[in-house]
Structure formats: structure tokens, C-alpha cells
Design a protein around this motif. Structure first.
Motif, PDB file in Angstrom:
ATOM      1  N   GLY A   1     -20.481  -4.562  19.887  1.00  0.00           N
ATOM      2  CA  GLY A   1     -20.809  -4.450  21.305  1.00  0.00           C
ATOM      3  C   GLY A   1     -19.631  -4.566  22.234  1.00  0.00           C
ATOM      4  N   GLU A   2     -18.490  -5.058  21.749  1.00  0.00           N
ATOM      5  CA  GLU A   2     -17.301  -5.179  22.583  1.00  0.00           C
ATOM      6  C   GLU A   2     -16.577  -3.840  22.684  1.00  0.00           C
ATOM      7  OE1 GLU A   2     -16.160  -9.888  21.697  1.00  0.00           O
ATOM      8  OE2 GLU A   2     -14.851  -8.274  20.975  1.00  0.00           O
TER       9      GLU A   2
ATOM     10  N   ILE B   1     -19.371   4.095  23.500  1.00  0.00           N
ATOM     11  CA  ILE B   1     -18.779   5.346  23.975  1.00  0.00           C
ATOM     12  C   ILE B   1     -17.375   5.096  24.526  1.00  0.00           C
ATOM     13  CG2 ILE B   1     -18.946   7.082  25.811  1.00  0.00           C
ATOM     14  CD1 ILE B   1     -22.003   7.043  25.326  1.00  0.00           C
ATOM     15  N   LYS B   2     -17.197   4.009  25.262  1.00  0.00           N
ATOM     16  CA  LYS B   2     -15.861   3.688  25.777  1.00  0.00           C
ATOM     17  C   LYS B   2     -14.872   3.449  24.650  1.00  0.00           C
ATOM     18  CE  LYS B   2     -17.722   1.641  30.018  1.00  0.00           C
ATOM     19  NZ  LYS B   2     -18.036   0.358  30.730  1.00  0.00           N
TER      20      LYS B   2
ATOM     21  N   ILE C   1       0.832  -1.202   0.000  1.00  0.00           N
ATOM     22  CA  ILE C   1       0.000   0.000   0.000  1.00  0.00           C
ATOM     23  C   ILE C   1       0.866   1.250   0.000  1.00  0.00           C
ATOM     24  CG2 ILE C   1      -1.701   1.314   1.333  1.00  0.00           C
ATOM     25  CD1 ILE C   1      -2.793  -1.402   2.327  1.00  0.00           C
ATOM     26  N   ARG C   2       1.956   1.219   0.763  1.00  0.00           N
ATOM     27  CA  ARG C   2       2.858   2.369   0.842  1.00  0.00           C
ATOM     28  C   ARG C   2       3.464   2.693  -0.518  1.00  0.00           C
ATOM     29  NH1 ARG C   2       4.762   6.477   0.973  1.00  0.00           N
ATOM     30  NH2 ARG C   2       6.193   7.478   2.431  1.00  0.00           N
ATOM     31  N   GLN C   3       3.576   1.704  -1.392  1.00  0.00           N
ATOM     32  CA  GLN C   3       4.191   1.902  -2.701  1.00  0.00           C
ATOM     33  C   GLN C   3       3.211   2.414  -3.754  1.00  0.00           C
ATOM     34  OE1 GLN C   3       6.026  -1.882  -3.536  1.00  0.00           O
ATOM     35  NE2 GLN C   3       7.465  -1.719  -1.823  1.00  0.00           N
ATOM     36  N   ILE C   4       1.926   2.565  -3.408  1.00  0.00           N
ATOM     37  CA  ILE C   4       0.964   3.150  -4.336  1.00  0.00           C
ATOM     38  C   ILE C   4       1.149   4.666  -4.304  1.00  0.00           C
ATOM     39  CG2 ILE C   4      -1.466   3.415  -4.922  1.00  0.00           C
ATOM     40  CD1 ILE C   4      -2.020   0.846  -3.333  1.00  0.00           C
ATOM     41  N   PRO C   5       1.544   5.288  -5.395  1.00  0.00           N
ATOM     42  CA  PRO C   5       1.801   6.733  -5.377  1.00  0.00           C
ATOM     43  C   PRO C   5       0.598   7.536  -4.881  1.00  0.00           C
ATOM     44  CG  PRO C   5       2.610   5.771  -7.411  1.00  0.00           C
ATOM     45  CD  PRO C   5       1.824   4.702  -6.720  1.00  0.00           C
ATOM     46  N   GLY C   6       0.854   8.409  -3.927  1.00  0.00           N
ATOM     47  CA  GLY C   6      -0.186   9.289  -3.420  1.00  0.00           C
ATOM     48  C   GLY C   6      -1.046   8.715  -2.326  1.00  0.00           C
ATOM     49  N   CYS C   7      -0.819   7.456  -1.963  1.00  0.00           N
ATOM     50  CA  CYS C   7      -1.612   6.828  -0.908  1.00  0.00           C
ATOM     51  C   CYS C   7      -0.907   7.052   0.433  1.00  0.00           C
ATOM     52  CB  CYS C   7      -1.777   5.338  -1.188  1.00  0.00           C
ATOM     53  SG  CYS C   7      -2.991   4.530  -0.118  1.00  0.00           S
ATOM     54  N   VAL C   8      -1.546   7.779   1.334  1.00  0.00           N
ATOM     55  CA  VAL C   8      -0.875   8.192   2.570  1.00  0.00           C
ATOM     56  C   VAL C   8      -1.340   7.427   3.802  1.00  0.00           C
ATOM     57  CG1 VAL C   8      -0.486  10.506   1.655  1.00  0.00           C
ATOM     58  CG2 VAL C   8      -2.538  10.059   3.030  1.00  0.00           C
ATOM     59  N   GLY C   9      -2.469   6.732   3.697  1.00  0.00           N
ATOM     60  CA  GLY C   9      -2.979   6.078   4.895  1.00  0.00           C
ATOM     61  C   GLY C   9      -3.889   4.914   4.583  1.00  0.00           C
ATOM     62  N   VAL C  10      -4.330   4.243   5.641  1.00  0.00           N
ATOM     63  CA  VAL C  10      -5.265   3.132   5.499  1.00  0.00           C
ATOM     64  C   VAL C  10      -6.505   3.381   6.339  1.00  0.00           C
ATOM     65  CG1 VAL C  10      -3.472   1.447   4.978  1.00  0.00           C
ATOM     66  CG2 VAL C  10      -4.191   1.774   7.359  1.00  0.00           C
ATOM     67  N   ILE C  11      -7.572   2.762   5.904  1.00  0.00           N
ATOM     68  CA  ILE C  11      -8.820   2.706   6.658  1.00  0.00           C
ATOM     69  C   ILE C  11      -8.929   1.268   7.151  1.00  0.00           C
ATOM     70  CG2 ILE C  11     -11.296   3.025   6.590  1.00  0.00           C
ATOM     71  CD1 ILE C  11      -9.757   5.601   6.034  1.00  0.00           C
ATOM     72  N   THR C  12      -9.009   1.080   8.443  1.00  0.00           N
ATOM     73  CA  THR C  12      -8.940  -0.281   8.976  1.00  0.00           C
ATOM     74  C   THR C  12      -9.810  -0.399  10.218  1.00  0.00           C
ATOM     75  OG1 THR C  12      -7.388  -2.054   9.570  1.00  0.00           O
ATOM     76  CG2 THR C  12      -6.884   0.149  10.403  1.00  0.00           C
ATOM     77  N   THR C  13      -9.715  -1.533  10.889  1.00  0.00           N
ATOM     78  CA  THR C  13     -10.472  -1.763  12.109  1.00  0.00           C
ATOM     79  C   THR C  13      -9.843  -2.922  12.864  1.00  0.00           C
ATOM     80  OG1 THR C  13     -12.725  -2.030  13.003  1.00  0.00           O
ATOM     81  CG2 THR C  13     -12.123  -3.409  11.131  1.00  0.00           C
ATOM     82  N   LEU C  14     -10.369  -3.197  14.036  1.00  0.00           N
ATOM     83  CA  LEU C  14      -9.951  -4.379  14.797  1.00  0.00           C
ATOM     84  C   LEU C  14     -10.881  -5.524  14.396  1.00  0.00           C
ATOM     85  CD1 LEU C  14      -9.267  -2.912  18.368  1.00  0.00           C
ATOM     86  CD2 LEU C  14      -7.599  -3.628  16.665  1.00  0.00           C
ATOM     87  N   TYR C  15     -10.427  -6.345  13.457  1.00  0.00           N
ATOM     88  CA  TYR C  15     -11.302  -7.334  12.849  1.00  0.00           C
ATOM     89  C   TYR C  15     -11.636  -8.497  13.767  1.00  0.00           C
ATOM     90  CZ  TYR C  15     -10.771  -4.680   8.615  1.00  0.00           C
ATOM     91  OH  TYR C  15     -10.806  -3.661   7.703  1.00  0.00           O
ATOM     92  N   SER C  16     -10.928  -8.635  14.862  1.00  0.00           N
ATOM     93  CA  SER C  16     -11.209  -9.735  15.781  1.00  0.00           C
ATOM     94  C   SER C  16     -12.301  -9.376  16.791  1.00  0.00           C
ATOM     95  CB  SER C  16      -9.936 -10.129  16.534  1.00  0.00           C
ATOM     96  OG  SER C  16      -9.421  -9.028  17.260  1.00  0.00           O
ATOM     97  N   THR C  17     -12.753  -8.118  16.795  1.00  0.00           N
ATOM     98  CA  THR C  17     -13.776  -7.709  17.751  1.00  0.00           C
ATOM     99  C   THR C  17     -15.169  -7.941  17.193  1.00  0.00           C
ATOM    100  OG1 THR C  17     -13.758  -5.433  16.927  1.00  0.00           O
ATOM    101  CG2 THR C  17     -12.288  -5.954  18.777  1.00  0.00           C
ATOM    102  N   LYS C  18     -16.123  -8.107  18.098  1.00  0.00           N
ATOM    103  CA  LYS C  18     -17.515  -8.296  17.711  1.00  0.00           C
ATOM    104  C   LYS C  18     -18.316  -7.047  18.078  1.00  0.00           C
ATOM    105  CE  LYS C  18     -17.455 -13.323  18.339  1.00  0.00           C
ATOM    106  NZ  LYS C  18     -18.064 -14.474  19.042  1.00  0.00           N
TER     107      LYS C  18
ATOM    108  N   ILE D   1     -11.386   4.652  10.903  1.00  0.00           N
ATOM    109  CA  ILE D   1     -11.807   3.302  11.280  1.00  0.00           C
ATOM    110  C   ILE D   1     -13.063   2.943  10.496  1.00  0.00           C
ATOM    111  CG2 ILE D   1     -12.710   1.861  13.140  1.00  0.00           C
ATOM    112  CD1 ILE D   1      -9.740   2.467  13.415  1.00  0.00           C
ATOM    113  N   GLU D   2     -13.038   1.751   9.916  1.00  0.00           N
ATOM    114  CA  GLU D   2     -14.206   1.239   9.202  1.00  0.00           C
ATOM    115  C   GLU D   2     -14.284  -0.264   9.424  1.00  0.00           C
ATOM    116  OE1 GLU D   2     -15.937   0.922   4.630  1.00  0.00           O
ATOM    117  OE2 GLU D   2     -14.245   2.230   5.026  1.00  0.00           O
ATOM    118  N   SER D   3     -15.085  -0.662  10.377  1.00  0.00           N
ATOM    119  CA  SER D   3     -16.070   0.081  11.140  1.00  0.00           C
ATOM    120  C   SER D   3     -15.946  -0.249  12.630  1.00  0.00           C
ATOM    121  CB  SER D   3     -17.470  -0.333  10.702  1.00  0.00           C
ATOM    122  OG  SER D   3     -17.714  -0.167   9.345  1.00  0.00           O
ATOM    123  N   VAL D   4     -16.596   0.599  13.455  1.00  0.00           N
ATOM    124  CA  VAL D   4     -16.970   0.174  14.802  1.00  0.00           C
ATOM    125  C   VAL D   4     -18.437  -0.233  14.667  1.00  0.00           C
ATOM    126  CG1 VAL D   4     -17.197   0.772  17.224  1.00  0.00           C
ATOM    127  CG2 VAL D   4     -15.360   1.805  15.864  1.00  0.00           C
ATOM    128  N   ASN D   5     -18.668  -1.530  14.521  1.00  0.00           N
ATOM    129  CA  ASN D   5     -20.018  -2.002  14.194  1.00  0.00           C
ATOM    130  C   ASN D   5     -21.011  -1.732  15.316  1.00  0.00           C
ATOM    131  OD1 ASN D   5     -19.480  -3.072  11.581  1.00  0.00           O
ATOM    132  ND2 ASN D   5     -18.469  -4.825  12.512  1.00  0.00           N
TER     133      ASN D   5
END
Length: 355
Positions: A39-40, A88-89, A20-37, A64-68
Motif C-alpha cells: 500500500g505504500e 499506480i503511482k 551473483i555477478r560471478q555466476i556464469p550467464g547470470c545477467v541480472g537480479v529480481i529484487t524489491t524494496l524490502y523495507s516497504t509495506k 521487481i518481485e514483488s510490489v505487494n
């Protein structure tokens, strides 16, 4: 604007941060904690570990995509107070770690839905596609049994295996939730979390319903200019904003996306920019990002984002599978990297023509 890419984490994604870092002009990622469910509570430690991993490769977490959102919140059960408190936490912990954008959706039971994850095109690439006629033949409450009985059963995005086992239960829970009740539950949720969002400067960016109409008689409410404006008016706080997704809105040709972008100026915090091709009413397939490959004018969409002085993250969305790549449907490296290059090129041309 900041150009970004969706990243599913080193444990799940075939695409690496270094690529991803090698894609010209791409400065960041949209991610999440995929192991969470849903309500956690996300701990500060887990958020910090995720952030450090991304930053070690010279990128940033742009959002972040997403906090479900837990179903009890969408349905409006008494137990929603617990899950709102947990939400909220999580927001507090994200804010303390310097993350200020959260994309989320409020679609009941299913997330974005497609009927074919690998529809072959004339050039040999494969794409995601949707056919309402196929959806109309599916009994969702028998989904899990049908998949067990037939290995060629429908496997649709957003239909997680642990939820498939609860399909009947979930449909029963949602049976009294119509569009108005779902809307009021969304407003209740947003009003509950806005003080925390304002304290930490967190922008909540709701994703459009995909496709932009109800499926399986479940209500969907974030799918048109009128409905979106109603939500912004109901919670008139700048932190309550949007993820404009051209593909989701574009699934309905009645949606004028450039007009919607200009109308929602100041409330668009994030954008997914991709193309779709309308085949027939209720039928569409995804395409390359190029305007001429689909039904959307990508130049006009990017120009509208430029005109409203979009400073938040933009990312290409679902890509074709090309050049023999094996990856999560819609989320390979190659076509999305081409999408980044194309969108950056449009932006540069628009920017220079306005000087």
C-alpha cells in the motif's frame, strides 16, 4: 531469455551482488524494496538508489518481485481505491526509472507456504517441504499464541510477524470472500492499473498460488490451466501476464506445465524454474533442479519456454541448503548457482539442437 537470481538486498541477503555477478550467464537480479509495506508508494529516489546499487556491480534489475497488493484490494473494500492509486503511482515511478516487469501474487493472508523449512535429505542437504496433514492440524487464528507458547511452533514463509498479530482480524475480513469474489477483485485491480502499464510498457506477471490449492479454507484462484486462462481472457491486454512457476504449479501433479507454457504463449513474462518431488497427495518436497532428482521434467519445461520464444527473465527458485551454508531457507547461493548452470546448460543444448 535472460538468466537472473532473486536478491533480497544488501541489508537482508547473505548473498552479495558480486557473488551473483560471478555466476556464469547470470545477467541480472529480481529484487524489491524490502523495507516497504503493501500500500505504500515507492519513491523514484528509492527506486533509483536500488537500481544504481545493482548496476554498480555490473548487473541489471531485470524485474521487481514483488510490489505487494494490499489486502483491502483483494477483499474489495471501499478503501481499495486509495491503495490502487498508490499502486499506480509506484508503477509510474518504476516506469520512469526504466523498470518494466512486476511479479506479484493475489493469495489471501499467506504467501507461499511450507511446513518444514529444513527437511533433511539422504545426502545431508536440507530442503523446504509441505505436508497437508500438518497444515490441517494448525489453527491459523491461534498461530501467534502457539508460537509464543512453544518456541518450536510453526514458522512459515509469507507469515510476517506483523501480520501474525492480525491473523484473527484478517480471517474475519476474508470470511465473505470466495473464489469468485476474489477473482472479480483481481480483475478490477488489473483493469484499474492497465492504462498505466500500457503507458510505461510495464508487464504485470502474476505468480501462481503455492501450493496450487486452497489452504485454511481461504480461496486461491491462480492454480490451474482453466483458472489462469480465465484471467487472461478477462483482461486481454498483453501487459496482463504470468510468472510461470514450475514448482508452484508442479505441487499439483495434474498440472501439465509444458502444455500450459505453450498454451499461454505471448503472456508469459517471467519464469521460476525449479523441481519438486511428489511424496503423496498433498505432500511434496523441493529438490535439486536436476530432472532426475524430482518429479518434473526440467528439459521439457525449458524446451517449452524455448519453443514460445521466451525473451523475459528466468530464474532458478528455491534451492537446497548444501555445503554447510547458512542463509535464508531456499535462498542460499550455492544450490541456486548450480541451478543457474543447469538451466543454462539445458537452454544451450535445446538452442543448438534447433539450429
Amino acid at each position: 531469455m535472460k538468466m537472473t537470481l532473486r536478491w533480497y538486498g544488501s541489508e537482508y541477503d547473505t548473498v552479495t551482488l558480486r557473488q551473483i555477478r560471478q555466476i556464469p550467464g547470470c545477467v541480472g537480479v529480481i529484487t524489491t524494496l524490502y523495507s516497504t509495506k503493501p500500500g505504500e508508494v515507492w519513491s523514484r529516489e528509492s527506486i533509483r538508489t536500488m537500481k544504481e546499487e545493482v548496476e554498480s556491480e555490473g548487473l541489471e534489475i531485470s524485474g521487481i518481485e514483488s510490489v505487494n497488493v494490499h489486502d483491502d484490494i483483494k477483499i474489495g473494500l471501499s478503501t481499495r481505491e486509495l491503495y490502487i492509486s498508490n499502486y499506480i503511482k509506484t508503477l509510474e515511478n518504476l516506469g520512469k526509472e526504466g523498470i518494466d516487469l512486476v511479479c506479484y501474487n493475489f493469495m489471501p493472508v499467506f504467501d507461499w507456504t511450507r511446513t518444514d523449512l529444513a527437511k533433511e535429505r539422504s545426502d545431508g542437504s536440507t530442503v523446504l517441504s509441505y505436508d497437508q496433514d500438518i497444515i490441517d492440524k494448525i489453527n491459523p487464528t491461534k498461530m501467534f499464541e502457539e508460537m509464543d507458547a512453544d518456541s518450536s511452533g510453526f514458522i512459515l514463509p509469507g507469515w510476517e510477524p506483523d501480520r501474525l498479530t492480525r491473523i484473527k482480524e484478517l480471517f474475519e475480513m476474508y470470511k465473505n470472500v470466495d473464489e469468485e469474489r476474489l477473482f472479480q477483485n483481481l480483475v478490477y485491480f488489473l483493469k484499474s492499473i492497465m492504462p498505466t502499464c500500457e503507458k510505461y510498457g510495464i508487464k504485470m506477471a502474476i505468480h501462481m498460488d503455492d501450493p496450487a490449492w486452497s489452504i485454511f479454507n481461504l480461496p486461491r484462484i491462480i492454480n490451474s490451466k482453466e483458472n489462469i486462462q480465465r484471467l487472461l481472457d478477462a483482461v486481454p491486454v498483453i501487459n496482463n501476464g504470468l510468472t510461470i512457476c514450475s514448482g508452484s504449479l508442479g505441487s499439483n501433479p495434474d498440472n501439465d506445465i509444458p502444455d500450459m507454457i505453450r498454451s499461454f504463449k505471448g503472456r508469459i513474462h517471467f519464469a521460476h524454474v525449479r523441481n519438486v518431488k511428489h511424496v503423496a497427495p498433498g505432500k511434496f518436497e523441493e529438490t535439486a533442479h536436476l530432472s532426475s532428482d524430482g518429479s518434473l521434467d526440467m528439459y521439457e519445461i525449458m524446451k517449452a519456454l524455448y519453443d514460445i520464444n521466451m525473451t523475459g527473465p528466468i530464474r532458478p527458485d528455491h534451492g537446497r541448503m548444501i555445503w554447510g551454508e547458512k542463509a535464508m531457507p531456499g535462498y542460499g547461493l550455492y544450490d541456486r548457482a548450480l541451478g543457474v548452470a543447469y538451466l543454462n546448460g539445458l537452454w544451450e543444448a535445446i538452442e543448438k539442437s534447433n539450429k
